[in-house]
Design a protein around this motif. Structure first.
Motif, short mmCIF file in Angstrom:
data_model
loop_
_atom_site.label_atom_id
_atom_site.label_comp_id
_atom_site.label_asym_id
_atom_site.label_seq_id
_atom_site.Cartn_x
_atom_site.Cartn_y
_atom_site.Cartn_z
N UNK A 209 -43.87 -6.42 9.95
CA UNK A 209 -43.30 -6.67 11.27
C UNK A 209 -42.73 -8.08 11.34
N UNK A 210 -41.58 -8.20 11.97
CA UNK A 210 -40.93 -9.51 12.04
C UNK A 210 -40.80 -10.01 13.47
N UNK A 211 -40.83 -11.34 13.61
CA UNK A 211 -40.66 -11.96 14.93
C UNK A 211 -39.50 -12.92 14.92
N UNK A 212 -39.47 -13.75 15.97
CA UNK A 212 -38.35 -14.70 16.12
C UNK A 212 -38.27 -15.71 14.99
N UNK A 213 -39.38 -15.86 14.25
CA UNK A 213 -39.39 -16.77 13.10
C UNK A 213 -38.38 -16.38 12.03
N UNK A 214 -37.86 -15.15 12.10
CA UNK A 214 -36.85 -14.70 11.11
C UNK A 214 -35.46 -15.27 11.41
N UNK A 215 -35.31 -15.85 12.60
CA UNK A 215 -34.07 -16.56 13.04
C UNK A 215 -32.88 -15.67 13.37
N UNK A 216 -32.78 -14.48 12.82
CA UNK A 216 -31.63 -13.64 13.18
C UNK A 216 -31.63 -12.34 12.39
N UNK A 217 -30.81 -11.37 12.84
CA UNK A 217 -30.80 -10.05 12.18
C UNK A 217 -30.32 -10.14 10.73
N UNK A 218 -29.53 -11.20 10.43
CA UNK A 218 -29.00 -11.32 9.06
C UNK A 218 -30.11 -11.56 8.04
N UNK A 219 -31.30 -11.93 8.54
CA UNK A 219 -32.42 -12.18 7.60
C UNK A 219 -33.39 -11.00 7.52
N UNK A 220 -33.04 -9.90 8.21
CA UNK A 220 -34.00 -8.78 8.27
C UNK A 220 -34.20 -8.08 6.94
N UNK A 221 -33.31 -8.36 6.00
CA UNK A 221 -33.50 -7.75 4.67
C UNK A 221 -34.83 -8.17 4.08
N UNK A 222 -35.36 -9.33 4.50
CA UNK A 222 -36.67 -9.77 3.99
C UNK A 222 -37.76 -8.80 4.43
N UNK A 223 -37.69 -8.41 5.70
CA UNK A 223 -38.68 -7.46 6.24
C UNK A 223 -38.48 -6.09 5.58
N UNK A 224 -37.22 -5.67 5.50
CA UNK A 224 -36.93 -4.33 4.94
C UNK A 224 -37.29 -4.25 3.46
N UNK A 225 -36.98 -5.30 2.71
CA UNK A 225 -37.27 -5.26 1.27
C UNK A 225 -38.77 -5.26 1.01
N UNK A 226 -39.50 -6.07 1.80
CA UNK A 226 -40.95 -6.09 1.62
C UNK A 226 -41.54 -4.73 1.99
#
Ligand SMILES: Cc1cc2nc3c(=O)[nH]c(=O)nc-3n(C[C@H](O)[C@H](O)[C@H](O)COP(=O)(O)OP(=O)(O)OC[C@H]3O[C@@H](n4cnc5c(N)ncnc54)[C@H](O)[C@@H]3O)c2cc1C
Length: 324
Positions: A209-226
Protein backbone atom coordinates in the motif's frame (compact mmCIF):
# COMPACT_ATOMS: atom_id res chain seq x y z
CA UNK A 1 -29.56 -30.06 13.67
CA UNK A 2 -26.44 -29.02 11.75
CA UNK A 3 -24.12 -26.12 11.11
CA UNK A 4 -24.67 -24.46 7.73
CA UNK A 5 -21.80 -22.60 6.05
CA UNK A 6 -22.45 -20.11 3.25
CA UNK A 7 -19.77 -20.71 0.61
CA UNK A 8 -18.92 -17.54 -1.28
CA UNK A 9 -17.51 -18.02 -4.77
CA UNK A 10 -15.92 -15.77 -7.39
CA UNK A 11 -14.62 -16.56 -10.87
CA UNK A 12 -15.72 -20.20 -10.52
CA UNK A 13 -13.69 -20.70 -7.33
CA UNK A 14 -14.43 -20.86 -3.63
CA UNK A 15 -13.08 -17.72 -1.96
CA UNK A 16 -10.29 -18.19 0.58
CA UNK A 17 -12.42 -16.51 3.23
CA UNK A 18 -15.03 -19.23 2.70
CA UNK A 19 -12.44 -21.97 3.22
CA UNK A 20 -11.85 -20.36 6.61
CA UNK A 21 -15.61 -20.22 7.25
CA UNK A 22 -15.90 -23.90 6.28
CA UNK A 23 -13.08 -24.93 8.63
CA UNK A 24 -14.56 -22.82 11.43
CA UNK A 25 -18.06 -24.17 10.77
CA UNK A 26 -16.77 -27.72 11.07
CA UNK A 27 -15.12 -26.90 14.39
CA UNK A 28 -18.36 -25.43 15.71
CA UNK A 29 -20.20 -28.52 14.45
CA UNK A 30 -17.75 -30.74 16.34
CA UNK A 31 -18.35 -28.70 19.50
CA UNK A 32 -22.09 -29.23 19.02
CA UNK A 33 -21.76 -32.92 18.14
CA UNK A 34 -23.14 -32.44 14.63
CA UNK A 35 -21.83 -31.98 11.08
CA UNK A 36 -21.16 -28.99 8.83
CA UNK A 37 -23.01 -28.58 5.53
CA UNK A 38 -22.22 -25.95 2.90
CA UNK A 39 -24.52 -23.99 0.62
CA UNK A 40 -23.04 -22.57 -2.60
CA UNK A 41 -24.80 -20.39 -5.14
CA UNK A 42 -24.08 -19.76 -8.81
CA UNK A 43 -21.23 -20.85 -11.06
CA UNK A 44 -18.42 -22.72 -9.34
CA UNK A 45 -16.42 -25.76 -10.41
CA UNK A 46 -17.60 -29.04 -8.85
CA UNK A 47 -14.03 -29.89 -7.78
CA UNK A 48 -13.88 -26.64 -5.81
CA UNK A 49 -16.94 -27.72 -3.85
CA UNK A 50 -15.74 -31.30 -3.38
CA UNK A 51 -12.47 -29.89 -2.02
CA UNK A 52 -14.43 -28.40 0.89
CA UNK A 53 -14.35 -31.92 2.36
CA UNK A 54 -10.77 -31.18 3.36
CA UNK A 55 -12.09 -28.35 5.50
CA UNK A 56 -14.62 -30.60 7.23
CA UNK A 57 -17.71 -29.96 5.10
CA UNK A 58 -19.61 -33.22 4.59
CA UNK A 59 -22.03 -32.07 1.91
CA UNK A 60 -22.59 -28.98 -0.24
CA UNK A 61 -26.02 -27.92 -1.47
CA UNK A 62 -25.45 -26.18 -4.80
CA UNK A 63 -28.08 -23.91 -6.35
CA UNK A 64 -27.13 -23.22 -9.96
CA UNK A 65 -30.21 -21.33 -11.17
CA UNK A 66 -29.10 -19.07 -14.04
CA UNK A 67 -30.53 -15.91 -12.46
CA UNK A 68 -28.25 -16.46 -9.42
CA UNK A 69 -25.09 -16.02 -11.51
CA UNK A 70 -24.51 -12.60 -9.96
CA UNK A 71 -25.10 -11.73 -6.32
CA UNK A 72 -28.66 -10.53 -5.70
CA UNK A 73 -29.21 -10.14 -2.00
CA UNK A 74 -32.95 -11.01 -1.69
CA UNK A 75 -32.58 -14.12 -3.80
CA UNK A 76 -29.37 -15.32 -2.13
CA UNK A 77 -30.91 -14.86 1.32
CA UNK A 78 -33.89 -16.95 0.25
CA UNK A 79 -31.59 -19.77 -0.92
CA UNK A 80 -29.54 -19.75 2.30
CA UNK A 81 -32.73 -19.66 4.40
CA UNK A 82 -34.14 -22.62 2.46
CA UNK A 83 -30.90 -24.55 2.96
CA UNK A 84 -30.95 -23.72 6.68
CA UNK A 85 -34.50 -25.03 6.91
CA UNK A 86 -33.68 -28.22 4.97
CA UNK A 87 -30.69 -28.97 7.19
CA UNK A 88 -32.37 -27.78 10.43
CA UNK A 89 -29.35 -25.55 10.96
CA UNK A 90 -29.04 -24.05 14.44
CA UNK A 91 -25.83 -22.19 13.51
CA UNK A 92 -25.10 -20.47 10.21
CA UNK A 93 -21.53 -19.38 9.49
CA UNK A 94 -20.55 -16.87 6.80
CA UNK A 95 -17.47 -14.81 6.02
CA UNK A 96 -17.36 -11.24 7.27
CA UNK A 97 -17.27 -9.91 3.70
CA UNK A 98 -19.61 -7.37 2.09
CA UNK A 99 -21.71 -10.19 0.65
CA UNK A 100 -21.49 -12.33 3.80
CA UNK A 101 -22.54 -9.57 6.19
CA UNK A 102 -25.24 -8.39 3.80
CA UNK A 103 -26.76 -11.86 3.70
CA UNK A 104 -26.29 -12.28 7.46
CA UNK A 105 -28.29 -9.15 8.30
CA UNK A 106 -31.25 -10.04 6.07
CA UNK A 107 -31.13 -13.65 7.17
CA UNK A 108 -31.17 -12.66 10.85
CA UNK A 109 -34.34 -10.62 10.26
CA UNK A 110 -35.94 -13.42 8.27
CA UNK A 111 -35.09 -16.22 10.74
CA UNK A 112 -35.40 -14.13 13.94
CA UNK A 113 -31.81 -15.17 14.58
CA UNK A 114 -29.04 -13.81 16.81
CA UNK A 115 -26.29 -12.35 14.63
CA UNK A 116 -22.66 -11.53 15.43
CA UNK A 117 -20.25 -9.95 12.94
CA UNK A 118 -16.44 -9.61 13.08
CA UNK A 119 -16.12 -12.85 15.05
CA UNK A 120 -12.53 -13.93 15.68
CA UNK A 121 -12.65 -17.13 17.76
CA UNK A 122 -14.59 -20.31 18.35
CA UNK A 123 -17.69 -19.85 20.51
CA UNK A 124 -18.03 -20.91 24.11
CA UNK A 125 -21.13 -23.07 24.35
CA UNK A 126 -23.33 -23.06 27.40
CA UNK A 127 -26.64 -24.90 27.04
CA UNK A 128 -28.56 -23.21 24.23
CA UNK A 129 -26.39 -20.09 24.15
CA UNK A 130 -23.16 -19.33 22.32
CA UNK A 131 -20.69 -16.69 23.50
CA UNK A 132 -18.52 -15.31 20.69
CA UNK A 133 -15.52 -13.00 20.73
CA UNK A 134 -15.62 -10.21 18.15
CA UNK A 135 -13.72 -7.05 17.31
CA UNK A 136 -15.35 -3.66 17.90
CA UNK A 137 -14.44 0.02 17.41
CA UNK A 138 -12.79 -0.61 14.02
CA UNK A 139 -10.72 -3.47 15.39
CA UNK A 140 -9.31 -1.52 18.35
CA UNK A 141 -11.04 -3.62 21.04
CA UNK A 142 -12.70 -6.97 21.59
CA UNK A 143 -16.17 -7.72 22.92
CA UNK A 144 -17.91 -10.90 23.99
CA UNK A 145 -21.42 -11.32 22.61
CA UNK A 146 -23.92 -13.90 23.82
CA UNK A 147 -26.22 -15.34 21.16
CA UNK A 148 -29.45 -16.68 22.62
CA UNK A 149 -31.95 -17.11 19.76
CA UNK A 150 -32.70 -20.61 18.48
CA UNK A 151 -30.77 -19.82 15.28
CA UNK A 152 -27.37 -18.16 15.56
CA UNK A 153 -25.54 -16.49 12.68
CA UNK A 154 -21.80 -15.92 12.90
CA UNK A 155 -19.82 -13.79 10.43
CA UNK A 156 -16.19 -14.87 10.74
CA UNK A 157 -13.54 -12.22 10.26
CA UNK A 158 -10.99 -13.05 7.59
CA UNK A 159 -7.62 -14.36 8.82
CA UNK A 160 -8.86 -14.69 12.39
CA UNK A 161 -8.29 -18.43 12.70
CA UNK A 162 -5.57 -20.86 11.65
CA UNK A 163 -6.87 -23.19 8.96
CA UNK A 164 -5.46 -26.71 8.64
CA UNK A 165 -7.03 -28.71 5.80
CA UNK A 166 -7.11 -32.40 6.62
CA UNK A 167 -6.52 -35.45 4.44
CA UNK A 168 -8.19 -35.85 1.09
CA UNK A 169 -11.85 -36.14 2.08
CA UNK A 170 -14.35 -35.00 -0.55
CA UNK A 171 -17.61 -33.25 0.21
CA UNK A 172 -20.68 -34.63 -1.52
CA UNK A 173 -22.26 -32.08 -3.89
CA UNK A 174 -26.06 -32.08 -4.13
CA UNK A 175 -28.10 -30.01 -6.57
CA UNK A 176 -30.37 -27.68 -4.63
CA UNK A 177 -33.29 -25.72 -6.03
CA UNK A 178 -35.11 -22.93 -4.27
CA UNK A 179 -38.42 -21.60 -5.61
CA UNK A 180 -37.72 -17.97 -6.50
CA UNK A 181 -40.03 -15.33 -7.93
CA UNK A 182 -39.36 -12.27 -10.09
CA UNK A 183 -39.74 -10.16 -6.94
CA UNK A 184 -36.60 -11.83 -5.54
CA UNK A 185 -34.68 -10.27 -8.43
CA UNK A 186 -36.05 -6.74 -8.13
CA UNK A 187 -32.53 -5.32 -7.81
CA UNK A 188 -30.34 -7.20 -10.28
CA UNK A 189 -26.89 -5.99 -11.33
CA UNK A 190 -26.69 -5.30 -15.05
CA UNK A 191 -22.93 -5.42 -15.33
CA UNK A 192 -20.12 -6.25 -12.94
CA UNK A 193 -16.80 -4.56 -13.59
CA UNK A 194 -13.88 -6.04 -11.73
CA UNK A 195 -12.42 -3.29 -9.57
CA UNK A 196 -8.95 -4.57 -8.84
CA UNK A 197 -6.05 -6.06 -10.75
CA UNK A 198 -4.69 -9.59 -10.67
CA UNK A 199 -5.21 -10.10 -6.94
CA UNK A 200 -8.51 -9.14 -5.31
CA UNK A 201 -7.72 -6.63 -2.55
CA UNK A 202 -10.21 -7.99 -0.02
CA UNK A 203 -9.01 -11.58 -0.50
CA UNK A 204 -5.27 -10.93 -0.82
CA UNK A 205 -2.77 -12.59 1.51
CA UNK A 206 -0.29 -9.79 0.94
CA UNK A 207 -1.09 -6.12 0.30
CA UNK A 208 1.42 -3.45 -0.70
CA UNK A 209 0.00 0.00 0.00
CA UNK A 210 1.27 3.45 -0.87
CA UNK A 211 0.72 6.88 0.64
CA UNK A 212 1.62 10.48 -0.08
CA UNK A 213 5.26 9.63 0.60
CA UNK A 214 5.36 8.28 -2.98
CA UNK A 215 5.12 11.93 -4.20
CA UNK A 216 3.06 11.21 -7.31
CA UNK A 217 1.44 8.62 -9.60
CA UNK A 218 4.59 8.50 -11.74
CA UNK A 219 6.30 6.63 -8.88
CA UNK A 220 3.56 4.02 -8.44
CA UNK A 221 5.57 1.46 -10.38
CA UNK A 222 7.46 0.94 -7.09
CA UNK A 223 4.26 -0.24 -5.40
CA UNK A 224 3.15 -2.26 -8.43
CA UNK A 225 6.52 -3.93 -8.97
CA UNK A 226 6.85 -4.89 -5.32
CA UNK A 227 3.26 -6.21 -5.34
CA UNK A 228 3.92 -8.20 -8.50
CA UNK A 229 7.10 -9.74 -7.10
CA UNK A 230 5.22 -10.78 -3.94
CA UNK A 231 1.97 -11.86 -5.61
CA UNK A 232 0.23 -9.08 -3.66
CA UNK A 233 -2.68 -6.71 -4.21
CA UNK A 234 -2.12 -2.95 -4.20
CA UNK A 235 -3.82 -0.40 -1.98
CA UNK A 236 -3.41 3.25 -1.02
CA UNK A 237 -4.24 5.89 1.58
CA UNK A 238 -7.26 8.16 1.15
CA UNK A 239 -5.47 11.35 0.06
CA UNK A 240 -3.78 9.38 -2.71
CA UNK A 241 -7.19 8.37 -4.07
CA UNK A 242 -8.61 11.87 -3.46
CA UNK A 243 -6.01 13.43 -5.76
CA UNK A 244 -6.57 10.60 -8.26
CA UNK A 245 -3.10 9.11 -8.14
CA UNK A 246 -4.97 5.84 -7.62
CA UNK A 247 -8.61 4.74 -8.08
CA UNK A 248 -10.88 4.99 -5.04
CA UNK A 249 -11.52 1.26 -4.88
CA UNK A 250 -7.91 0.87 -3.65
CA UNK A 251 -8.33 3.24 -0.72
CA UNK A 252 -8.23 1.45 2.62
CA UNK A 253 -9.29 2.81 5.98
CA UNK A 254 -12.26 4.09 7.91
CA UNK A 255 -13.90 5.55 4.81
CA UNK A 256 -12.50 2.94 2.42
CA UNK A 257 -12.08 -0.81 2.38
CA UNK A 258 -11.30 -2.84 5.48
CA UNK A 259 -8.74 -5.57 4.89
CA UNK A 260 -6.99 -8.19 7.02
CA UNK A 261 -4.24 -9.77 4.96
CA UNK A 262 -1.43 -11.90 6.38
CA UNK A 263 1.04 -9.18 5.46
CA UNK A 264 0.38 -5.44 5.00
CA UNK A 265 3.30 -3.37 3.73
CA UNK A 266 2.72 0.38 4.20
CA UNK A 267 4.98 2.49 2.03
CA UNK A 268 5.19 6.22 2.75
CA UNK A 269 1.99 6.24 4.82
CA UNK A 270 1.93 8.18 8.11
CA UNK A 271 -0.47 5.83 9.93
CA UNK A 272 -3.34 8.18 10.77
CA UNK A 273 -6.02 6.61 12.95
CA UNK A 274 -8.49 6.64 10.05
CA UNK A 275 -6.06 4.65 7.91
CA UNK A 276 -5.28 2.18 10.69
CA UNK A 277 -9.00 1.48 11.14
CA UNK A 278 -8.99 -0.34 7.81
CA UNK A 279 -5.77 -2.33 8.19
CA UNK A 280 -5.07 -2.91 11.88
CA UNK A 281 -6.34 -6.48 11.86
CA UNK A 282 -3.65 -7.49 9.35
CA UNK A 283 -1.57 -10.32 10.80
CA UNK A 284 1.82 -8.70 10.19
CA UNK A 285 2.33 -5.00 9.44
CA UNK A 286 5.55 -3.69 7.87
CA UNK A 287 6.03 0.07 7.71
CA UNK A 288 8.50 1.91 5.51
CA UNK A 289 8.78 5.59 6.36
CA UNK A 290 11.62 8.08 6.45
CA UNK A 291 10.27 9.71 9.62
CA UNK A 292 11.14 7.61 12.70
CA UNK A 293 8.33 9.43 14.57
CA UNK A 294 5.64 8.40 12.06
CA UNK A 295 2.68 7.07 14.10
CA UNK A 296 2.45 3.95 11.93
CA UNK A 297 5.59 2.54 13.57
CA UNK A 298 3.61 2.12 16.82
CA UNK A 299 1.24 -0.29 15.04
CA UNK A 300 4.00 -2.05 13.07
CA UNK A 301 5.45 -5.51 13.63
CA UNK A 302 8.48 -4.54 11.55
CA UNK A 303 9.63 -1.08 10.56
CA UNK A 304 12.17 0.27 8.13
CA UNK A 305 13.20 3.88 8.71
CA UNK A 306 14.32 4.97 5.28
CA UNK A 307 13.52 6.65 2.00
CA UNK A 308 11.01 4.65 -0.07
CA UNK A 309 12.97 5.47 -3.22
CA UNK A 310 16.00 3.67 -1.78
CA UNK A 311 14.31 0.92 0.23
CA UNK A 312 11.60 -0.29 -2.16
CA UNK A 313 13.87 -0.99 -5.18
CA UNK A 314 16.04 -3.14 -2.88
CA UNK A 315 12.97 -5.01 -1.63
CA UNK A 316 11.84 -5.61 -5.21
CA UNK A 317 15.25 -7.04 -6.10
CA UNK A 318 15.22 -9.25 -3.00
CA UNK A 319 11.66 -10.48 -3.72
CA UNK A 320 12.58 -11.23 -7.35
CA UNK A 321 15.67 -13.15 -6.19
CA UNK A 322 13.44 -15.28 -3.92
CA UNK A 323 11.24 -16.16 -6.92
CA UNK A 324 14.19 -17.70 -8.78
C1 LIG B 1 -13.28 11.61 8.51
C2 LIG B 1 -11.97 11.16 7.94
C3 LIG B 1 -11.88 9.92 7.35
C4 LIG B 1 -10.68 9.49 6.80
N1 LIG B 1 -10.60 8.24 6.24
C5 LIG B 1 -9.41 7.80 5.79
C6 LIG B 1 -9.29 6.50 5.26
O1 LIG B 1 -10.24 5.73 5.17
N2 LIG B 1 -8.06 6.08 4.84
C7 LIG B 1 -6.95 6.88 4.91
O2 LIG B 1 -5.87 6.45 4.49
N3 LIG B 1 -7.06 8.13 5.40
C8 LIG B 1 -8.24 8.61 5.84
N4 LIG B 1 -8.34 9.87 6.31
C9 LIG B 1 -7.16 10.77 6.18
C10 LIG B 1 -6.14 10.54 7.30
O3 LIG B 1 -6.48 11.30 8.41
C11 LIG B 1 -4.74 10.91 6.82
O4 LIG B 1 -4.76 12.27 6.40
C12 LIG B 1 -4.22 10.07 5.67
O5 LIG B 1 -4.32 8.70 6.00
C13 LIG B 1 -2.77 10.42 5.39
O6 LIG B 1 -2.37 9.78 4.21
P1 LIG B 1 -0.83 9.50 3.97
O7 LIG B 1 -0.28 8.77 5.14
O8 LIG B 1 -0.70 8.90 2.62
O9 LIG B 1 -0.19 10.97 3.86
P2 LIG B 1 0.64 11.82 4.90
O10 LIG B 1 -0.06 11.96 6.19
O11 LIG B 1 1.03 13.05 4.17
O12 LIG B 1 1.93 10.92 5.18
C14 LIG B 1 2.92 10.66 4.26
C15 LIG B 1 4.00 9.89 4.98
O13 LIG B 1 5.03 9.56 4.06
C16 LIG B 1 6.28 9.74 4.69
N5 LIG B 1 7.25 10.04 3.62
C17 LIG B 1 7.31 11.13 2.83
N6 LIG B 1 8.30 11.01 1.92
C18 LIG B 1 8.87 9.80 2.15
C19 LIG B 1 9.93 9.08 1.56
N7 LIG B 1 10.61 9.58 0.50
N8 LIG B 1 10.25 7.87 2.06
C20 LIG B 1 9.59 7.34 3.12
N9 LIG B 1 8.55 7.97 3.73
C21 LIG B 1 8.20 9.18 3.23
C22 LIG B 1 6.10 10.90 5.63
O14 LIG B 1 7.06 10.82 6.67
C23 LIG B 1 4.67 10.67 6.12
O15 LIG B 1 4.65 9.88 7.31
C24 LIG B 1 -9.54 10.33 6.86
C25 LIG B 1 -9.64 11.57 7.47
C26 LIG B 1 -10.83 11.99 8.01
C27 LIG B 1 -10.91 13.33 8.67
Amino acid sequence: MSVLVFIECADGKVKKSSLEAAFYGNQVATQLGTSAVGVAIGEVAADELKNLGQYGITKVLHDTEARLKDYVSQAYVKVVAAAAEKESASVIVLSNTNIGTGIGARLAARLQASYATNVVALPEISGETLKVKKTVFSGKAFADEVLTAATKIIALKKNAIEVAPTGSAEAGVEPFTTPLTDADFSGTPQETIRATGDVLLTEADIVVSGGRGLRGPENWHLIEDLAKALGAATACSKPVADVEWRPHHEHVGQTGITISPNLYIAVGISGAIQHLAGVNSSKVIVVINKDPEAPFFKAADYGIVGDVFEVVPKLIEAAKALEK
